[in-house]
Design a protein around this motif. Structure first.
Motif, PDB file in Angstrom:
ATOM      1  N   SER A   1      43.191 -78.105  -1.914  1.00 25.46           N
ATOM      2  CA  SER A   1      42.339 -77.179  -2.681  1.00 25.46           C
ATOM      3  C   SER A   1      41.879 -76.074  -1.750  1.00 25.46           C
ATOM      4  O   SER A   1      41.636 -76.304  -0.560  1.00 25.46           O
ATOM      5  CB  SER A   1      41.145 -77.911  -3.288  1.00 25.46           C
ATOM      6  OG  SER A   1      40.364 -78.493  -2.272  1.00 25.46           O
ATOM      7  N   ALA A   2      41.777 -74.889  -2.283  1.00 25.90           N
ATOM      8  CA  ALA A   2      41.380 -73.733  -1.490  1.00 25.90           C
ATOM      9  C   ALA A   2      40.004 -73.968  -0.865  1.00 25.90           C
ATOM     10  O   ALA A   2      39.178 -74.687  -1.411  1.00 25.90           O
ATOM     11  CB  ALA A   2      41.350 -72.493  -2.369  1.00 25.90           C
ATOM     12  N   VAL A   3      39.783 -73.351   0.306  1.00 25.58           N
ATOM     13  CA  VAL A   3      38.500 -73.484   0.992  1.00 25.58           C
ATOM     14  C   VAL A   3      37.569 -72.387   0.481  1.00 25.58           C
ATOM     15  O   VAL A   3      37.783 -71.210   0.751  1.00 25.58           O
ATOM     16  CB  VAL A   3      38.674 -73.364   2.529  1.00 25.58           C
ATOM     17  CG1 VAL A   3      37.334 -73.481   3.216  1.00 25.58           C
ATOM     18  CG2 VAL A   3      39.621 -74.429   3.040  1.00 25.58           C
ATOM     19  N   PRO A   4      36.525 -72.755  -0.288  1.00 28.15           N
ATOM     20  CA  PRO A   4      35.580 -71.759  -0.782  1.00 28.15           C
ATOM     21  C   PRO A   4      34.773 -71.134   0.353  1.00 28.15           C
ATOM     22  O   PRO A   4      34.761 -71.624   1.476  1.00 28.15           O
ATOM     23  CB  PRO A   4      34.658 -72.560  -1.719  1.00 28.15           C
ATOM     24  CG  PRO A   4      35.346 -73.855  -1.948  1.00 28.15           C
ATOM     25  CD  PRO A   4      36.252 -74.088  -0.771  1.00 28.15           C
ATOM     26  N   ALA A   5      34.060 -70.074   0.035  1.00 29.57           N
ATOM     27  CA  ALA A   5      33.349 -69.280   1.042  1.00 29.57           C
ATOM     28  C   ALA A   5      32.351 -70.079   1.879  1.00 29.57           C
ATOM     29  O   ALA A   5      32.276 -69.890   3.081  1.00 29.57           O
ATOM     30  CB  ALA A   5      32.644 -68.116   0.373  1.00 29.57           C
ATOM     31  N   ASP A   6      31.597 -70.957   1.279  1.00 27.47           N
ATOM     32  CA  ASP A   6      30.525 -71.631   2.014  1.00 27.47           C
ATOM     33  C   ASP A   6      30.693 -73.141   2.098  1.00 27.47           C
ATOM     34  O   ASP A   6      29.712 -73.875   2.097  1.00 27.47           O
ATOM     35  CB  ASP A   6      29.175 -71.319   1.362  1.00 27.47           C
ATOM     36  CG  ASP A   6      28.834 -69.852   1.444  1.00 27.47           C
ATOM     37  OD1 ASP A   6      29.193 -69.234   2.456  1.00 27.47           O
ATOM     38  OD2 ASP A   6      28.231 -69.334   0.495  1.00 27.47           O
ATOM     39  N   SER A   7      31.914 -73.629   2.187  1.00 30.78           N
ATOM     40  CA  SER A   7      32.076 -75.077   2.258  1.00 30.78           C
ATOM     41  C   SER A   7      33.192 -75.454   3.215  1.00 30.78           C
ATOM     42  O   SER A   7      33.860 -74.610   3.784  1.00 30.78           O
ATOM     43  CB  SER A   7      32.347 -75.650   0.869  1.00 30.78           C
ATOM     44  OG  SER A   7      33.625 -75.299   0.448  1.00 30.78           O
ATOM     45  N   THR A   8      33.362 -76.744   3.338  1.00 31.51           N
ATOM     46  CA  THR A   8      34.385 -77.296   4.214  1.00 31.51           C
ATOM     47  C   THR A   8      35.328 -78.146   3.377  1.00 31.51           C
ATOM     48  O   THR A   8      34.892 -78.848   2.474  1.00 31.51           O
ATOM     49  CB  THR A   8      33.729 -78.156   5.314  1.00 31.51           C
ATOM     50  OG1 THR A   8      32.839 -77.335   6.057  1.00 31.51           O
ATOM     51  CG2 THR A   8      34.765 -78.739   6.244  1.00 31.51           C
TER      52      THR A   8
END
Length: 153
Positions: free
Chosen positions: A32-39
């Motif tokens: 799954s793509a890495v969102p802006a503020d997560s790991t």
């Protein structure tokens, strides 16, 4: 954002009449793509064939944490950029144009890249030949993948 991808590095692609016997196969996926503020996590699986043995021995899958602004994310972005720039052999599988007995296969929404053909390389001559700069970039791509695999161990 780092998009979903799957990649494989195989050492042992040179063959001929018989398919090659790989020495190692490393697979890295980001499901799954890495969102802006997560790991997120990279899933890494390695299979290595010890000298003198007929089969690859698989290791347990490992996970490597991947944050948007991490060193690992920078390596993946660099790898993606390199693969967008360097050529593959034509027709696929005709020749190991990089001369490393290694293949990389990358699949993501925006890029499908592989060298070495699905069954390794034959003994012909490719219509496409890499420059010295392309070969350096391919070597760097291999280094990046090996570094990511090593970080997961």
């Amino acid at each position: 954002m780092i998009p979903e991808f799957s990649l494989r590095l195989q050492h042992g692609i040179s063959g001929g009449f018989a398919p090659p016997t790989p020495n190692s196969v490393h697979t890295i996926t980001l499901a799954s793509a890495v969102p802006a503020d997560s790991t997120s996590s990279l899933h890494i699986t390695s299979a290595v064939r010890e000298d003198g043995t007929p089969r690859l021995q698989e290791a347990l899958p490992k996970r490597l944490s991947l944050a948007k602004e991490s060193d690992e994310a920078s390596l993946i972005k660099e790898l993606h950029s390199i693969l967008k720039e360097i050529p593959t052999e034509s027709p696929p599988g005709i020749q190991d144009i990089y001369g490393k007995d290694m293949s990389i296969a990358w699949q993501s929404e925006d890029l499908m890249w592989y060298n070495g053909g699905p069954s390794g390389c034959g003994v012909g001559t490719s219509a496409v030949q890499p420059t010295d700069e392309h070969k350096k970039k391919f070597n760097r791509a291999v280094e990046i993948i090996q570094e990511l695999v090593k970080k997961a161990q």
